[in-house]
Structure formats: C-alpha cells, structure tokens
Design a protein around this motif. Structure first.
Motif, PDB file in Angstrom:
ATOM      1  N   LEU A   1       0.821  -1.207   0.000  1.00 34.85           N
ATOM      2  CA  LEU A   1       0.000   0.000   0.000  1.00 34.85           C
ATOM      3  C   LEU A   1       0.855   1.257   0.000  1.00 34.85           C
ATOM      4  O   LEU A   1       0.458   2.290  -0.549  1.00 34.85           O
ATOM      5  CB  LEU A   1      -0.929  -0.008   1.218  1.00 34.85           C
ATOM      6  CG  LEU A   1      -2.009  -1.096   1.211  1.00 34.85           C
ATOM      7  CD1 LEU A   1      -2.810  -1.056   2.493  1.00 34.85           C
ATOM      8  CD2 LEU A   1      -2.929  -0.907   0.018  1.00 34.85           C
ATOM      9  N   ASN A   2       2.043   1.179   0.614  1.00 37.34           N
ATOM     10  CA  ASN A   2       2.949   2.321   0.597  1.00 37.34           C
ATOM     11  C   ASN A   2       3.391   2.636  -0.820  1.00 37.34           C
ATOM     12  O   ASN A   2       3.465   3.807  -1.228  1.00 37.34           O
ATOM     13  CB  ASN A   2       4.161   2.035   1.489  1.00 37.34           C
ATOM     14  CG  ASN A   2       5.105   3.215   1.571  1.00 37.34           C
ATOM     15  OD1 ASN A   2       6.046   3.341   0.799  1.00 37.34           O
ATOM     16  ND2 ASN A   2       4.852   4.097   2.526  1.00 37.34           N
TER      17      ASN A   2
ATOM     18  N   LEU B   1      -1.886   8.114   4.197  1.00 36.51           N
ATOM     19  CA  LEU B   1      -2.562   7.337   3.164  1.00 36.51           C
ATOM     20  C   LEU B   1      -2.316   5.846   3.347  1.00 36.51           C
ATOM     21  O   LEU B   1      -3.225   5.018   3.215  1.00 36.51           O
ATOM     22  CB  LEU B   1      -2.090   7.772   1.775  1.00 36.51           C
ATOM     23  CG  LEU B   1      -2.647   9.076   1.209  1.00 36.51           C
ATOM     24  CD1 LEU B   1      -2.073   9.327  -0.180  1.00 36.51           C
ATOM     25  CD2 LEU B   1      -4.161   9.041   1.136  1.00 36.51           C
ATOM     26  N   THR B   2      -1.078   5.497   3.659  1.00 35.05           N
ATOM     27  CA  THR B   2      -0.729   4.085   3.830  1.00 35.05           C
ATOM     28  C   THR B   2      -1.453   3.470   5.010  1.00 35.05           C
ATOM     29  O   THR B   2      -2.024   2.374   4.916  1.00 35.05           O
ATOM     30  CB  THR B   2       0.786   3.926   3.994  1.00 35.05           C
ATOM     31  OG1 THR B   2       1.447   4.486   2.862  1.00 35.05           O
ATOM     32  CG2 THR B   2       1.172   2.465   4.142  1.00 35.05           C
ATOM     33  N   GLU B   3      -1.457   4.167   6.150  1.00 36.53           N
ATOM     34  CA  GLU B   3      -2.073   3.616   7.353  1.00 36.53           C
ATOM     35  C   GLU B   3      -3.579   3.495   7.210  1.00 36.53           C
ATOM     36  O   GLU B   3      -4.186   2.523   7.671  1.00 36.53           O
ATOM     37  CB  GLU B   3      -1.724   4.483   8.571  1.00 36.53           C
ATOM     38  CG  GLU B   3      -0.256   4.447   8.944  1.00 36.53           C
ATOM     39  CD  GLU B   3       0.240   3.024   9.130  1.00 36.53           C
ATOM     40  OE1 GLU B   3      -0.369   2.281   9.930  1.00 36.53           O
ATOM     41  OE2 GLU B   3       1.206   2.645   8.461  1.00 36.53           O
ATOM     42  N   ILE B   4      -4.183   4.474   6.566  1.00 37.48           N
ATOM     43  CA  ILE B   4      -5.627   4.372   6.327  1.00 37.48           C
ATOM     44  C   ILE B   4      -5.914   3.171   5.435  1.00 37.48           C
ATOM     45  O   ILE B   4      -6.852   2.402   5.667  1.00 37.48           O
ATOM     46  CB  ILE B   4      -6.158   5.669   5.685  1.00 37.48           C
ATOM     47  CG1 ILE B   4      -6.113   6.820   6.700  1.00 37.48           C
ATOM     48  CG2 ILE B   4      -7.586   5.472   5.177  1.00 37.48           C
ATOM     49  CD1 ILE B   4      -6.463   8.161   6.111  1.00 37.48           C
ATOM     50  N   GLY B   5      -5.106   2.993   4.411  1.00 38.81           N
ATOM     51  CA  GLY B   5      -5.287   1.852   3.517  1.00 38.81           C
ATOM     52  C   GLY B   5      -5.143   0.530   4.242  1.00 38.81           C
ATOM     53  O   GLY B   5      -5.905  -0.409   4.012  1.00 38.81           O
ATOM     54  N   VAL B   6      -4.164   0.441   5.153  1.00 33.05           N
ATOM     55  CA  VAL B   6      -3.953  -0.792   5.915  1.00 33.05           C
ATOM     56  C   VAL B   6      -5.171  -1.093   6.779  1.00 33.05           C
ATOM     57  O   VAL B   6      -5.654  -2.232   6.826  1.00 33.05           O
ATOM     58  CB  VAL B   6      -2.685  -0.680   6.785  1.00 33.05           C
ATOM     59  CG1 VAL B   6      -2.617  -1.833   7.775  1.00 33.05           C
ATOM     60  CG2 VAL B   6      -1.450  -0.671   5.913  1.00 33.05           C
ATOM     61  N   LYS B   7      -5.689  -0.081   7.463  1.00 29.43           N
ATOM     62  CA  LYS B   7      -6.829  -0.311   8.344  1.00 29.43           C
ATOM     63  C   LYS B   7      -8.082  -0.679   7.561  1.00 29.43           C
ATOM     64  O   LYS B   7      -8.863  -1.532   7.985  1.00 29.43           O
ATOM     65  CB  LYS B   7      -7.077   0.932   9.203  1.00 29.43           C
ATOM     66  CG  LYS B   7      -6.023   1.122  10.283  1.00 29.43           C
ATOM     67  CD  LYS B   7      -6.343   2.286  11.205  1.00 29.43           C
ATOM     68  CE  LYS B   7      -5.297   2.409  12.314  1.00 29.43           C
ATOM     69  NZ  LYS B   7      -5.593   3.536  13.230  1.00 29.43           N
TER      70      LYS B   7
END
Length: 686
Positions: A465-466, A644-650
């Motif tokens: 995702l990053n 953006l990455t952390e939101i995508g992971v969650k």
C-alpha cells in the motif's frame, strides 16, 4: 432336537454349538418328527440359540462360516417373526454379525423396514438399542463396501433410510423422544443415528431432513444433553452432531438459489406475502425492492449466503410475522436513501454469523456452542440489533457498511463474553447495549488494531500500500508541475552583475539555465511574477516573467519563452534569496522555509521558487524530486504518504468504511449493461 431346553439353564458349549450349527445350516431348530408346526418356533429354543449367537458371532471365523451356510437368511427370518427377549437376542446377534466385513446379499429393503418398524413400536430398551445400531450401520455403509452385494436394490446409505422414513413417519420423532431416555445406551444410539443421517444425507434429501430437524425440537433436546454434564462418550457424539450441523449449513450456503427450484421459489413467495406490502406504491420500487433487495432479481443477491441465507430470511419472516411486516412498513414510509434495506441486512447478518463461527467444510467442533445451535434465534436478534443501530446513528443507505461494522463489533463482544450462558442473556446484551457504548468500543478496536500492524503479513500489506500511495502522490505532485503556477520573480547575484557590467552570461552561470544574453536578462527588470510550467514531455521546465498574475492558469506554453533542461538539474535544496521588486511581507510566511531552487552540477541555481504556502512548497519541491527519482524531501509529503498508507492498511485489515466512503462487503450488485453495448457485453470478477 427336543424342546427340553430351558432358558434359565445355560446350554453347555457342546449343546450351544449344535444349535448354532443347525441354524447356520438352515435346518429347523425343533424336532421335525413331531409334526407340530408350532414347535418349530419354540420360543425357548430360539432364546437359547439367539442368546448363544450373540457370543459366537463375535468371532470372525465363526461369522464367516455362519454366512456361508445361509445363517443370515435364518436370522433375518427370526427377527421378522419373534418378540420380547428372543427378538432382543436376535437383534444383538445381527449387530455382532455386522461388525465383520462380509457378504450381505440377503439384506433387503423389507428387512430394513422391519427394523425401523421394530424401533418405532417396541418399548423395551434391550430391543431398541440393537435395532437403532443396525440402522446406524445401514446409513453409514458405503456402496463400495463389502457390506453391499445386492446391486439390484439401494439398501444402504441415507437413501435407503429415506424410503423407510416415508413408510414410518414416526421414526424421526421417536429418535428425538429417546434423546430423553434414562437409558444411556439408547440415548447415545439415538443421537448417533441422527448424526449419521446428517453426515450421509445426499443433496436430494438434505432440505427435507433439515426441516425434520427444525420441526422436531432436535436442537432443544441436544442442548439439554449438553447442559447435563455428559460423559466423554456422549460429549464426543454431541460434538459430532454440532459439526454435522455446520457441514450441512455450509453445503446449503454454497448452493445457489434457482427460481426453477420449487422450494426456493416458494420461500421467496412466502417472504413476499408475509410483508403485506403489495398494495403500497413506492416510486422506483416495483416488488422486491420494497423488501430491501437492490434489484427485481432477488435470487442473484444472496451471494455467499446461498440457500442457507434464504432459509434464514424465510425463518425470520415466518417466525416473526408481525414484527417483519412492521419493519418493512416502517422503512417504506422513510425517505429514499434513509431506509434500512431488510433483505440486504438479513443476508449481511447471515454472512457475518457464518464468518464468526467459521462455517466451512473444515469445521471441527472442539467445544459446545449452544448459541450456534440456536442460529435462527441469533440471526433474528442480530438483525433487530442492526435495525436499532441504523436508527440510533441516523444512518443513510450509504452508511450500510459502517452499521455492519458496529453490529460485527457488538456480536463479537457478546459471543465472547463469559457471562453469556443462554439465548435469553444473548438477547438482553445485544438489544440492551446503548449505541454510544458500541460506538466507543469500535473506536478502541481501531486503536487496538495498531497492535497487528507489526506482523509480517501486515508489513507486506503496508509495503504494497505504501508503494501504491507513493505512486498516487507522485502523480498528483507532477500534475501540479504540469498545470503550472505563479511565483515571485527571483533576483540573482548573477543578474545584478550582468546589468552592471553589460557582459554576457554563459549558460552555466544563468539562473534560468537558458542561453544567456543581456537583452533577455534586462527584459526581466520591472517584472514581478514568473509562471513556471512543466512541459508535456516532462523533460523541460518552461517559464516566463510578467508584471501581473494573469491568467490564473496558463493552459498554453506560447507565452513561456524560457526553459530549463531538467537533465542538467543535480540537486534540489533550500534557497533564501529574496525576490526582486517584491515585498516579502505579502507572502505571509518566512521565505526561508518556503524557498528552494534547482541547482546544476557546479552549484549554480537554474530556477528559484518562493512558495506562498507550505502546501505549495511540498507540492513543487517534491514534485521535482519525485520526477527526478530523488524521493520525498518535505515533511508534509512524508506525513501525507504515511497517512494514506495507514488508512489503507486499516481499511484492508478491518474492512471498515472511512468517513462517508462505503467499502463493499459480501455481495456486490451487478450494474446494468450500458445502453448500446449489445448482448455480448458482460462483467467478470477477474
């Protein structure tokens, strides 16, 4: 052989062997010379013979000899004609014989029907125990087994027992009743037969069997056994029953609904009639949309819930008729977009429960789960909880996935609670927990989810995702360069020297990197604004100097005569020189943190940028940096990438929706074929 033997005096081995041999040879058991027909069925002789057989038939060699001499036919004949203890001994003898792999050419449908009739009509546990054991063997036998030789008749497996159930309709209720028997062996055998039926039932008869299960208080009696501290042997069989129920649920879950199936069509019609909304006209809703389906083709919307999902919806409508009709009517009186879709919610709850209890073919029960055996009740309560939360949070149709996430959280917390011992406590907690408590717990779960983020699988997800987020930001930043923007005109030391001496500047010392000449340099005097714009090829930076900032965005490159070859840029770094003829106080921020320049190999500035905000600084500075494959240089862009990455992971990990963004869960509605694309157009899941 005379009939002088008395049952109370046990036969000697020699006498018993003579009786067994004469039976195995097919001879009559009484003296033929007497001419007394009744004497040929002397109960005392039969008691002794069948009593002895119970022991002798446990030996493989004797059983094989017995079958070879036609003893099976004699034994089947005796079972069909005697009663009392003699019948009990004969049945036990038969069960002893069934434990051996042998030829069963004499096993017929009539004999199996006789055994079922005996099981239903007899009350002695000594008779019912072996009769039940025989039917267990019949149901569990495979067609490929040596147990079957009679190819002309389907005398084993569930299909054989199904025929018997048609002839003996009280067979199943009798088995359920005997789950309450004080005789341990009879209770265990009855449960084993029911479980065997669930394990070996074929698709042709599955629905009918499960309807029998539902309509005969089977679950209630099984739950009673679970709560009575069963022995290890009974506990093992109860877990087998639980596993068999789940496997059947999974088979139905994987069976798709067909309107050509009379049973499926009838269930849908029952649901429609129970709603009582035929006379209500709703704009845009003809029939099935009134019930909360997304289209007028309801059978296509059950997705992973399959027939199992339809059965649960049908059970709710049938068992809660007044409540169901009220729920549908209340939603129809709401504005479009604020209705809680019943059908979609029912299917969602079924899928949610299947996921929680891991309803798959690989399910193996390790402990009692009483609520699992009350699936319809749990489904009903959870569906009502869904409606309650939908109303409490004043949700809209687009908030469906967020309501689902709240329900999932509440269900998980309730089922994992040690205090939930029965269905009534489950109802109280599910319906009585305030919305605010459920919402706050859900927020904490999102925080706790951070603990998962260090695991290897999640690290791999984050890395993927990053990369996606980086590519997205890169495109966005470069698009800013392609659109272009206004900046204050720079005033370099080199330009001042050029104007003072009248000497030409070489390309290597020019601020802009363009071919140096006094005319070009001098023409910039009095100009307050410069417009930078990346060329469509992304290889050259174009610019022009102007007295006024007009127009806001320059679509054309015609008025941008100067250029910087980006191949000559070696470094991007802060640049603190003030703009010419420009009041710094207009910028609103210190130019030292908002200024940067593109430098050549010999540290000559090729283009200077004094940005109006930190956002513009990060966009342009990192735009050039990412375009030139130099990575990210600003803190703002780095934090944006991380967010953006952390939101995508969650979102991926927890399958939740962001603010006003619905994340698809379960079945996705297929959009209609676009007009004009013809019949050959179709959607795929690839």
């Amino acid at each position: 052989m005379s009939s002088s033997y008395e049952f109370d005096s046990a036969p000697t081995p020699e006498e018993a062997e003579k009786l067994v041999k004469r039976m195995s040879a097919g001879a009559t058991l009484a003296d033929q010379s007497s001419g007394n027909t009744a004497a040929t069925k002397d109960d005392k002789v039969l008691k002794i013979a069948t009593f002895s057989l119970q022991k002798y038939l446990k030996e493989p060699e004797f059983a094989a000899e017995f079958l070879e001499r036609g003893g099976l036919e004699s034994l089947c004949d005796i079972i069909g004609k005697v009663s009392g203890n003699t019948l009990a001994y004969a049945l036990n003898s038969f069960t002893s014989l069934m434990n051996h792999e042998a030829s069963w050419s004499s096993l017929t449908e009539d004999f199996i029907a006789d055994i079922a009739h005996i099981l239903v009509t007899e009350t002695l546990v000594t008779i019912c125990r072996p009769a039940t054991a025989i039917l267990i063997k019949v149901v569990c036998a495979e067609r490929s087994s040596a147990f079957i030789i009679n190819h002309d008749e389907n005398v084993t497996g569930y299909s054989a027992l199904h025929k018997v159930l048609q002839q003996e309709p009280n067979l199943f209720p009798t088995l359920i009743q005997r789950l309450q028997s004080p005789d341990y062996a009879l209770c265990l055998n009855s449960l084993t037969l029911i479980t065997s039926m669930l394990k070996h039932v074929t698709d042709d008869y599955r629905s009918e069997l499960l309807e029998n299960i539902d309509n005969s208080n089977t679950r209630k009696n099984v739950l009673r056994l679970m709560n009575n501290h069963p022995s290890e042997e009974l506990k093992e069989q109860l877990l087998e029953f639980q596993s068999a129920m789940i496997h059947n649920a999974d088979r139905r879950r994987k069976t798709q609904i067909s309107m050509y199936n009379a049973r499926h069509a009838k269930m849908l019609n029952d649901i429609w009639e129970a709603a009582h909304v035929d006379s209500i006209n709703i704009p845009g809703a003809r029939k099935w949309r009134k019930l909360g389906f997304s289209s007028e083709v309801p059978h296509r919307e059950f997705g992973r819930a399959g027939v199992f999902g339809l059965e649960r919806m049908h059970a709710f409508a049938r068992q809660n008729q007044d409540l169901f009709a009220k729920m549908i009517l209340e939603q129809l009186h709401r504005q479009d977009g604020k209705r809680c879709p019943f059908a979609k919610a029912s299917i969602e709850i079924t899928e949610l429960l299947c996921s929680h209890w891991n309803i798959t073919t690989g399910y193996i029960a390790a402990e009692f789960e009483p609520l699992l055996l009350n699936f319809d009740h749990v489904h009903s309560t959870t569906l009502q909880c869904f409606y309650r939360l939908f109303q409490d949070m004043e949700a809209t149709t687009s908030d469906f996935s967020k309501v689902s996430a709240l329900v999932r959280s509440q269900l998980r917390a309730t089922l994992k609670s040690d205090g939930i011992k029965d269905i009534f406590e489950f109802d109280r907690v599910m319906m009585g927990t305030p919305y605010s408590v459920i919402r706050d717990r859900r927020l904490k779960e999102l925080e706790w989810a951070d603990d998962l983020l260090g695991r290897e699988a999640i690290r791999n997800l984050r890395n993927r995702l990053n990369k996606q987020s980086f590519d997205f930001i890169k495109r966005q930043r470069i698009n800013c360069l392609l659109q272009g923007a206004w900046f204050p005109c720079p005033q370099s030391n080199q330009r001042i020297v050029a104007m003072a001496t009248g000497n030409s500047l070489s390309t290597s010392t020019s601020t802009s990197g363009a071919a140096g000449n006094n005319t070009l340099m001098t023409s910039s005097v009095g100009k307050r604004w410069r417009y930078y714009k990346l060329s469509p090829s992304k290889k050259v930076l174009l610019y022009g100097d102007f007295a006024e900032k007009y127009p806001l965005v320059m679509r054309s490159c015609d008025k941008l005569p100067n250029k910087v070859d980006l191949a000559s840029v070696s470094e991007i770094k802060p640049f603190s020189r003030k703009p010419s003829n420009f009041n710094n106080t207009l910028l609103g921020e210190s130019t030292s943190s908002l200024s940067f320049a593109l430098f050549s190999d010999n540290n000559v500035p090729l283009a200077e940028f004094i940005c109006s905000s930190s956002a513009q600084a990060s966009e342009w500075k990192d735009g050039f940096s990412m375009l030139l494959d130099k990575g990210i240089t600003s803190k703002d862009t780095a934090e944006y990438l991380h967010s953006l990455t952390e939101i995508g992971v969650k979102v991926k990990l927890l399958q939740i929706a962001g603010d006003r963004i619905e994340v698809p869960h379960g079945h996705i509605d297929v959009p209609p074929v676009p007009v004009g694309l013809g019949s050959g157009f179709y959607y795929t899941t690839d």
